[in-house]
Write a protein that holds these residues in place. Structure first.
Motif, PDB file in Angstrom:
ATOM      1  N   PHE A   1     -82.987 -47.442  65.311  1.00 33.89           N
ATOM      2  CA  PHE A   1     -82.632 -45.960  65.473  1.00 33.89           C
ATOM      3  C   PHE A   1     -83.767 -45.212  66.033  1.00 33.89           C
ATOM      4  O   PHE A   1     -83.789 -43.806  66.012  1.00 33.89           O
ATOM      5  CB  PHE A   1     -82.079 -45.347  63.983  1.00 33.89           C
ATOM      6  CG  PHE A   1     -81.286 -46.134  63.479  1.00 33.89           C
ATOM      7  CD1 PHE A   1     -79.681 -46.176  63.670  1.00 33.89           C
ATOM      8  CD2 PHE A   1     -81.411 -47.137  62.404  1.00 33.89           C
ATOM      9  CE1 PHE A   1     -78.613 -46.646  63.188  1.00 33.89           C
ATOM     10  CE2 PHE A   1     -80.253 -47.843  61.691  1.00 33.89           C
ATOM     11  CZ  PHE A   1     -78.934 -47.780  62.304  1.00 33.89           C
ATOM     12  N   ASN A   2     -84.355 -45.857  66.753  1.00 34.18           N
ATOM     13  CA  ASN A   2     -85.576 -45.020  67.675  1.00 34.18           C
ATOM     14  C   ASN A   2     -85.041 -44.356  68.891  1.00 34.18           C
ATOM     15  O   ASN A   2     -84.631 -44.956  69.918  1.00 34.18           O
ATOM     16  CB  ASN A   2     -86.485 -45.802  67.984  1.00 34.18           C
ATOM     17  CG  ASN A   2     -87.730 -45.382  68.816  1.00 34.18           C
ATOM     18  OD1 ASN A   2     -87.691 -44.143  68.980  1.00 34.18           O
ATOM     19  ND2 ASN A   2     -88.928 -45.846  68.543  1.00 34.18           N
ATOM     20  N   ASP A   3     -84.738 -43.069  68.876  1.00 33.69           N
ATOM     21  CA  ASP A   3     -84.274 -42.012  69.939  1.00 33.69           C
ATOM     22  C   ASP A   3     -84.855 -42.447  71.239  1.00 33.69           C
ATOM     23  O   ASP A   3     -84.323 -42.088  72.403  1.00 33.69           O
ATOM     24  CB  ASP A   3     -83.866 -40.732  69.378  1.00 33.69           C
ATOM     25  CG  ASP A   3     -83.066 -40.669  68.508  1.00 33.69           C
ATOM     26  OD1 ASP A   3     -82.015 -41.490  68.406  1.00 33.69           O
ATOM     27  OD2 ASP A   3     -83.092 -39.506  67.783  1.00 33.69           O
ATOM     28  N   ARG A   4     -86.263 -42.829  71.124  1.00 36.30           N
ATOM     29  CA  ARG A   4     -87.038 -42.907  72.483  1.00 36.30           C
ATOM     30  C   ARG A   4     -86.698 -44.242  73.168  1.00 36.30           C
ATOM     31  O   ARG A   4     -87.294 -44.421  74.131  1.00 36.30           O
ATOM     32  CB  ARG A   4     -88.542 -42.619  72.023  1.00 36.30           C
ATOM     33  CG  ARG A   4     -88.735 -41.205  71.763  1.00 36.30           C
ATOM     34  CD  ARG A   4     -90.456 -40.906  71.397  1.00 36.30           C
ATOM     35  NE  ARG A   4     -91.296 -42.216  71.105  1.00 36.30           N
ATOM     36  CZ  ARG A   4     -91.953 -42.479  71.967  1.00 36.30           C
ATOM     37  NH1 ARG A   4     -92.079 -41.995  73.263  1.00 36.30           N
ATOM     38  NH2 ARG A   4     -93.050 -43.271  71.900  1.00 36.30           N
ATOM     39  N   TRP A   5     -86.213 -44.969  72.493  1.00 31.29           N
ATOM     40  CA  TRP A   5     -86.019 -46.422  73.200  1.00 31.29           C
ATOM     41  C   TRP A   5     -84.929 -46.286  74.069  1.00 31.29           C
ATOM     42  O   TRP A   5     -83.457 -45.792  73.536  1.00 31.29           O
ATOM     43  CB  TRP A   5     -85.542 -47.473  71.865  1.00 31.29           C
ATOM     44  CG  TRP A   5     -86.902 -48.063  71.137  1.00 31.29           C
ATOM     45  CD1 TRP A   5     -88.171 -47.563  71.259  1.00 31.29           C
ATOM     46  CD2 TRP A   5     -86.860 -49.336  70.826  1.00 31.29           C
ATOM     47  NE1 TRP A   5     -89.123 -48.427  70.565  1.00 31.29           N
ATOM     48  CE2 TRP A   5     -88.316 -49.537  70.277  1.00 31.29           C
ATOM     49  CE3 TRP A   5     -86.160 -50.363  70.651  1.00 31.29           C
ATOM     50  CZ2 TRP A   5     -88.691 -50.905  69.773  1.00 31.29           C
ATOM     51  CZ3 TRP A   5     -86.590 -51.698  70.049  1.00 31.29           C
ATOM     52  CH2 TRP A   5     -87.862 -51.559  69.423  1.00 31.29           C
ATOM     53  N   PRO A   6     -84.939 -46.883  75.202  1.00 34.52           N
ATOM     54  CA  PRO A   6     -83.593 -46.840  76.126  1.00 34.52           C
ATOM     55  C   PRO A   6     -82.634 -47.892  75.576  1.00 34.52           C
ATOM     56  O   PRO A   6     -83.123 -48.840  74.730  1.00 34.52           O
ATOM     57  CB  PRO A   6     -84.430 -47.394  77.415  1.00 34.52           C
ATOM     58  CG  PRO A   6     -85.491 -47.735  77.372  1.00 34.52           C
ATOM     59  CD  PRO A   6     -86.166 -47.072  75.684  1.00 34.52           C
ATOM     60  N   PRO A   7     -81.571 -47.881  75.965  1.00 33.31           N
ATOM     61  CA  PRO A   7     -80.578 -48.915  75.855  1.00 33.31           C
ATOM     62  C   PRO A   7     -80.731 -50.117  75.670  1.00 33.31           C
ATOM     63  O   PRO A   7     -80.374 -51.192  75.007  1.00 33.31           O
ATOM     64  CB  PRO A   7     -79.181 -48.504  76.144  1.00 33.31           C
ATOM     65  CG  PRO A   7     -79.387 -46.996  76.533  1.00 33.31           C
ATOM     66  CD  PRO A   7     -81.102 -46.866  76.747  1.00 33.31           C
ATOM     67  N   HIS A   8     -81.349 -50.695  76.856  1.00 28.83           N
ATOM     68  CA  HIS A   8     -81.618 -51.993  77.138  1.00 28.83           C
ATOM     69  C   HIS A   8     -82.813 -52.559  76.422  1.00 28.83           C
ATOM     70  O   HIS A   8     -82.529 -53.569  75.954  1.00 28.83           O
ATOM     71  CB  HIS A   8     -82.147 -52.131  78.676  1.00 28.83           C
ATOM     72  CG  HIS A   8     -82.161 -53.424  79.084  1.00 28.83           C
ATOM     73  ND1 HIS A   8     -80.836 -54.313  79.290  1.00 28.83           N
ATOM     74  CD2 HIS A   8     -83.294 -54.333  79.352  1.00 28.83           C
ATOM     75  CE1 HIS A   8     -81.320 -55.792  79.726  1.00 28.83           C
ATOM     76  NE2 HIS A   8     -82.753 -55.503  79.883  1.00 28.83           N
ATOM     77  N   ALA A   9     -83.750 -51.763  75.774  1.00 32.89           N
ATOM     78  CA  ALA A   9     -84.721 -52.003  74.813  1.00 32.89           C
ATOM     79  C   ALA A   9     -84.043 -52.234  73.541  1.00 32.89           C
ATOM     80  O   ALA A   9     -84.297 -53.455  72.616  1.00 32.89           O
ATOM     81  CB  ALA A   9     -85.776 -51.099  74.622  1.00 32.89           C
ATOM     82  N   LYS A  10     -83.019 -51.598  73.025  1.00 31.49           N
ATOM     83  CA  LYS A  10     -82.247 -51.893  71.880  1.00 31.49           C
ATOM     84  C   LYS A  10     -81.270 -53.207  72.178  1.00 31.49           C
ATOM     85  O   LYS A  10     -81.299 -53.816  71.117  1.00 31.49           O
ATOM     86  CB  LYS A  10     -81.491 -50.718  71.659  1.00 31.49           C
ATOM     87  CG  LYS A  10     -82.074 -49.407  71.167  1.00 31.49           C
ATOM     88  CD  LYS A  10     -81.390 -48.152  70.896  1.00 31.49           C
ATOM     89  CE  LYS A  10     -82.240 -46.935  70.370  1.00 31.49           C
ATOM     90  NZ  LYS A  10     -81.416 -46.029  69.752  1.00 31.49           N
ATOM     91  N   PHE A  11     -80.969 -53.309  73.238  1.00 31.21           N
ATOM     92  CA  PHE A  11     -79.973 -54.656  73.427  1.00 31.21           C
ATOM     93  C   PHE A  11     -81.167 -55.718  73.193  1.00 31.21           C
ATOM     94  O   PHE A  11     -80.471 -56.748  72.686  1.00 31.21           O
ATOM     95  CB  PHE A  11     -79.558 -54.509  74.890  1.00 31.21           C
ATOM     96  CG  PHE A  11     -79.077 -55.823  75.427  1.00 31.21           C
ATOM     97  CD1 PHE A  11     -77.534 -56.233  75.161  1.00 31.21           C
ATOM     98  CD2 PHE A  11     -79.778 -56.832  76.194  1.00 31.21           C
ATOM     99  CE1 PHE A  11     -77.222 -57.514  75.706  1.00 31.21           C
ATOM    100  CE2 PHE A  11     -79.376 -58.327  76.533  1.00 31.21           C
ATOM    101  CZ  PHE A  11     -77.967 -58.270  76.302  1.00 31.21           C
TER     102      PHE A  11
END
Length: 144
Positions: free
Chosen positions: A34-44
């Motif tokens: 839930f870190n808004d600073r992380w880009p979607p690919h990092a969350k992937f």
């Protein structure tokens, strides 16, 4: 006197459960998922890592607790369990070696707290291996 049959398996169970659910306990929060600073690919990739931990942990539990038809299969299952239980923690330790990698985002602190967890679980895995190897050797003696 040999260790009880479940002592080594209990150690593997601790590591297997930690591997299966640890990523979710550590990452399902504002520092990762839930870190808004992380880009979607990092969350992937974070999701991939959590799912990998779940698969490795459950596989460890399967191989350490399944019934094996003979001593050779028992030895093979122990080697497989040891490898499966170790992979997640070995790769976590190696992640710090990649360019630009840090164990923690600066906003949440410094250091490499995962190193202590990885080292501790590594010792537990090898303790389990030692105990399970002894149990298997006792089985071999009784069959001989």
């Amino acid at each position: 006197m040999p260790a009880p049959a479940t002592t080594g398996r209990g150690l593997y169970t601790l590591v297997g459960l930690t591997t299966a659910i640890g990523g979710y306990l550590a990452d399902w929060n504002h520092t990762h998922v839930f870190n808004d600073r992380w880009p979607p690919h990092a969350k992937f990739h974070n999701g991939q890592t959590m799912s990998m931990g779940l698969c490795l942990g459950l596989s460890t539990l399967y191989y350490v607790w399944r019934r094996n038809p003979n001593i050779t299969a028992e030895k093979d299952a122990l080697r497989i369990s040891t490898w499966l239980a170790s992979m997640y923690w070995i790769t976590q330790m190696s992640a710090i070696l990649y360019p630009g990698s840090r164990a923690m985002d600066p906003e949440f602190g410094d250091g490499f707290p995962q190193a202590y967890l990885c080292a501790g679980l590594g010792l537990i895995i090898w303790g389990g291996y030692y105990l399970e190897s002894g149990r298997i050797m006792e089985m071999e003696k009784r069959k001989a």
